[in-house]
Motif scaffolding. Structure first.
Motif, short mmCIF file in Angstrom:
data_model
loop_
_atom_site.label_atom_id
_atom_site.label_comp_id
_atom_site.label_asym_id
_atom_site.label_seq_id
_atom_site.Cartn_x
_atom_site.Cartn_y
_atom_site.Cartn_z
N ALA A 152 0.85 -1.19 0.00
CA ALA A 152 0.00 0.00 0.00
C ALA A 152 0.88 1.24 0.00
O ALA A 152 2.04 1.21 0.44
N HIS A 153 0.32 2.32 -0.50
CA HIS A 153 1.01 3.60 -0.53
C HIS A 153 0.17 4.60 0.24
O HIS A 153 -0.99 4.83 -0.10
N PHE A 154 0.75 5.17 1.29
CA PHE A 154 0.10 6.22 2.08
C PHE A 154 0.66 7.56 1.65
O PHE A 154 1.88 7.72 1.47
N GLN A 155 -0.23 8.52 1.51
CA GLN A 155 0.16 9.90 1.25
C GLN A 155 -0.47 10.74 2.35
O GLN A 155 -1.69 10.90 2.40
N ILE A 156 0.37 11.25 3.24
CA ILE A 156 -0.12 11.91 4.45
C ILE A 156 0.25 13.39 4.39
O ILE A 156 1.44 13.73 4.29
N THR A 157 -0.76 14.25 4.42
CA THR A 157 -0.54 15.69 4.33
C THR A 157 -0.62 16.30 5.72
O THR A 157 -1.68 16.26 6.37
N PHE A 158 0.50 16.88 6.15
CA PHE A 158 0.61 17.43 7.51
C PHE A 158 0.45 18.95 7.50
O PHE A 158 0.69 19.61 6.48
#
Length: 761
Positions: A152-158
């Protein structure tokens, strides 16, 4: 980066609109993975979770609202998300195995699950099979996920923050974690399971980050360990931190393996490699459209299309691939039976008591190549476990009754699947049919009684005895059919031909239904046909009496002929939903689901009665099948969080809808026939794997026009109440002329009836 991602998703949505203007269909955009997620222990509206995955993928991902170890991992009415979990859970009742979770946080290092949860809203949530996004309000963080089969690929915007962190929770019952700062990597394993695994079971995982860590912590239970990079304990995890700018994206690529940490790395490199998040989203969407696009539905309402494709999505989720591809390109698997790494296919996460009925027949029709892999996996199940599983999660599980692996094996071969060792599978069927297994739900519990008396007695302390007898008899029919196809010895064929008639031993003329029967041959006095459980499995005599899939005409004779038979079918819907729950000591959710649906004793939320609607075709009143199939589709299925009328059950309840929407149903797997109902759409096209097309036309179909006035197959009038599987495989057109009034002449003669053993000679 965040803006680019939003633009990309906007383009995807635009494609949906553009495709709607032309004939091209974008089926995955009709899917609502939240269908069925508004469920509780006391009432199931599906008992599903939003699975972000690939079709039949080894790993699924889901937002987690429930506590660690809670089978209800995601409940629509929940207020907080505790993490994003890798899951292999087939149902909340079976629970999960090999799970771990990821959770972004900001500010205070909240790593304990009761403290780290964040409020969220469905208004700020996007759920697709290929993409998931949610805004975590407490942290001002947006998490996006896309998946491959094993990664899986997570893209987390902080937000702008001095301490933005990601928590990895390897769960309890024994886990390991290691942070490798020089490689921006975390590795570990989880052993969390619910049974069905050997002692050496581990799910190894690797997480690759695209940003260096500024802080590193491991933790065990509630203790945080700063700069301690490696930990093994009952319950461990890690927290890595970063300083982030507003809108900064941290990418995390994650994969796992049941084989080894090295194999997890292989899976990561093979399935994600250097691909961008958006590239993986697009590839996942393409794969889902390829699978869902085998069926093109047209001329229905938006709600019907959403329900149809949401159901089709569920049929392509389970069983999951348990096999992996090693560095040499070889297919290998970790065996949940003996703990060894062995060559070949393996699947897990299905209960044949549920799925033999419609899910596997749907695979044989629409997706036969994946079922060929599953059949090869069953061979390995038998070789490594000594029996075929009846419920695999991932190995043997002690739940439900019957020996329905026989149906799954026989139906595949009889429907034309080839290229695997069918003789080894037949050997497995004979072994399972004549032996009790290591668990009650493996092999045949009560087999000595069944093989000598012709039934499992009511009074010998074997629970659900009547259900076992009825299912064993049907399973013997499928063994008989396969034995004939394989030219087995006549004596062997005759044995199973005799045993498949054992259903007759349970017909109780006093109540006009099936019941338990005592060892001395007597029927229990004052047997209550409304009593759930006891002699039956999650049902009563009104539900199980129709479980004579292979000889409905024989059942009609027992019940006194066609008129009495159809009157008894009618009574299912007109008898109030009274029940006796004394066997369970409380109202189980299956009882409650029947009670509240306002369809009498008809309990579509559970599997034993799901074929019953189609039995009017065997007794000269097919228009009642047409009426009730439409009623069930319209009333009991919605593309909403409360969209099912009971447990979805690994694709079975969804497969019922998909088949019924096509206008036919597999009443008796192991035969070549589909029994007719009435299609839901004006047009439905099935793209067969052999390159042929089946086109189902019903141009004047509507809410009122639910009855079949006339039926043509390739322009020739079709008088039968069934269609042959191999005729379908040749391709062609099925033209339904629909009407608001039933045709009381069509399909009323015995020559139009579907297969029954008693009339097949």
């Amino acid at each position: 980066m965040k803006i680019k991602s939003l633009i990309f998703l906007g383009i995807l949505q635009c494609c949906v609109f553009v495709n709607a203007q032309v004939k091209t269909l974008d089926p995955v955009e009709y899917v609502n993975p939240l269908m069925g997620t508004q469920s509780l222990h006391s009432l199931s509206n599906g008992n599903t979770y939003p699975a972000i995955c690939r079709p039949w993928g080894m790993n699924f991902w889901t937002p987690q609202t429930g506590k660690m170890g809670d089978g209800w991992a995601y409940i629509y009415t929940a207020e907080k998300i505790r993490g994003f979990k890798q899951t292999h859970q087939p149902s909340p009742w079976m629970n999960d195995y090999g799970q771990f979770s990821i959770m972004p946080v900001t500010g205070k290092l909240s790593f304990i699950e009761d403290e780290r949860g964040s409020w969220f809203s469905h208004k700020a949530e996007v759920s697709k099979p290929y993409y998931y996004s949610v805004y975590l309000a407490d942290y001002d963080v947006t998490t996006e996920i896309t998946a491959t089969e094993r990664a899986a690929h997570f893209q987390i915007t902080f937000p702008e923050n001095e301490q933005s962190s990601i928590v990895i929770d390897a769960f309890d019952k024994g886990s390991y974690i290691k942070i490798i700062p020089s490689e921006n990597k975390i590795i570990g394993y989880t052993t969390r399971n619910s049974g069905g695994v050997p002692q050496n079971f581990r799910n190894y995982f690797v997480l690759q980050f695209d940003k260096p860590f500024t802080t590193n912590y491991t933790w065990h239970d509630k203790v945080l360990e700063k700069d301690k990079l490696e930990l093994t304990d009952n319950h461990v995890g890690a927290v890595v931190g970063f300083k982030t700018k507003k809108g900064e994206i941290v990418n995390v690529k994650v994969a796992s393996s049941f084989i080894s940490a090295e194999q997890a790395e292989v899976n990561l490199a093979a399935e994600l490699g250097k691909a961008s998040f958006n590239e993986t989203v697009a590839e996942s969407k393409k794969e889902w459209n390829k699978v869902l696009g085998k069926l093109t539905a047209e001329g229905g309402t938006d709600e019907q299309l959403k329900t149809f494709y949401s159901c089709l999505y569920r049929t392509a989720c389970f069983p999951q691939k348990q096999y992996e591809v090693n560095a040499k390109g070889e297919i290998v698997h970790y065996s949940p039976y003996n703990g060894k790494v062995l060559p070949g296919y393996m699947f897990a996460g299905t209960g044949f008591w549920d799925t033999f009925r419609a899910l596997y027949p749907l695979l044989n029709l629409v997706y036969p190549s994946i079922n060929k892999e599953m059949q090869e996996g069953l061979i390995n199940d038998y070789k490594e476990g000594g029996f075929l599983p009846e419920w695999s999660s991932p190995g043997f599980r002690n739940v439900m009754v019957g020996n329905n692996s026989a149906s799954v094996v026989a139906d595949a071969y009889i429907k034309g699947l080839r290229g695997y060792d069918i003789n080894k599978l037949y050997e497995a069927l004979l072994h399972g049919a004549n032996n009790e297994g290591p668990l009650e739900a493996v092999g045949r519990k009560g087999v000595e009684y069944y093989n000598t008396l012709g039934y499992v007695p009511y009074d010998v302390k074997i629970n659900e005895n009547a259900a076992r007898t009825l299912e064993y008899a049907y399973d013997d029919f499928t063994i008989w059919k396969l034995a004939k196809a394989l030219n087995r010895p006549k004596k062997e064929i005759s044995l199973y031909e005799k045993r498949m008639m054992n259903y007759k031993n349970l017909y109780n003329p006093e109540i006009g239904l099936m019941s338990g029967r005592n060892k001395d041959g007597s029927f229990p006095k004052n047997f209550n046909p409304f009593k759930w459980g006891d002699a039956f499995t999650e049902g009563n005599a009104w539900h199980y009496s129709w479980s004579v899939f292979h000889d409905i005409h024989g059942l009609i004779d027992l019940m006194g002929g066609e008129k009495k038979f159809t009157a008894k079918l009618d009574a299912v819907f007109t008898t109030p939903p009274v029940f006796d729950d004394s066997y369970y000591g409380a109202v189980i959710h299956e009882i409650r689901e029947m009670q509240i649906m306002n369809m009498g004793q008809y309990a579509h939320g559970n599997q034993p009665i799901q074929h019953m609607i189609y039995l009017y075709n065997y007794a000269g009143e097919p228009w009642k099948t047409q009426y009730w199939s439409r009623e069930v589709m319209n009333r009991l299925y919605k593309p909403t969080p409360d969209g099912y009328c009971g447990d979805e059950d690994n694709g079975q309840t969804s497969a019922w809808y998909v088949f019924s929407a096509m206008g036919f149903y597999s009443v008796c797997p192991g035969t070549e026939e589909y029994v007719l109902g009435a299609p839901l759409f004006k047009k439905l096209t099935l793209q067969l794997e052999n390159g042929k097309q089946l086109v189902i036309n019903a141009p004047n179909n509507s809410e009122d026009n639910k009855y079949v006035q006339e039926l043509k197959w390739n322009n020739a009038t079709h008088t039968k109440n069934y269609i042959n599987h191999f005729d379908v495989l040749k391709g062609g057109e099925f033209n339904f002329e629909m009407s608001s009034k039933p045709n009381l002449q069509r399909g009323t003669s015995a020559s139009s009836y579907p297969y029954s053993y008693s009339t097949s000679k």
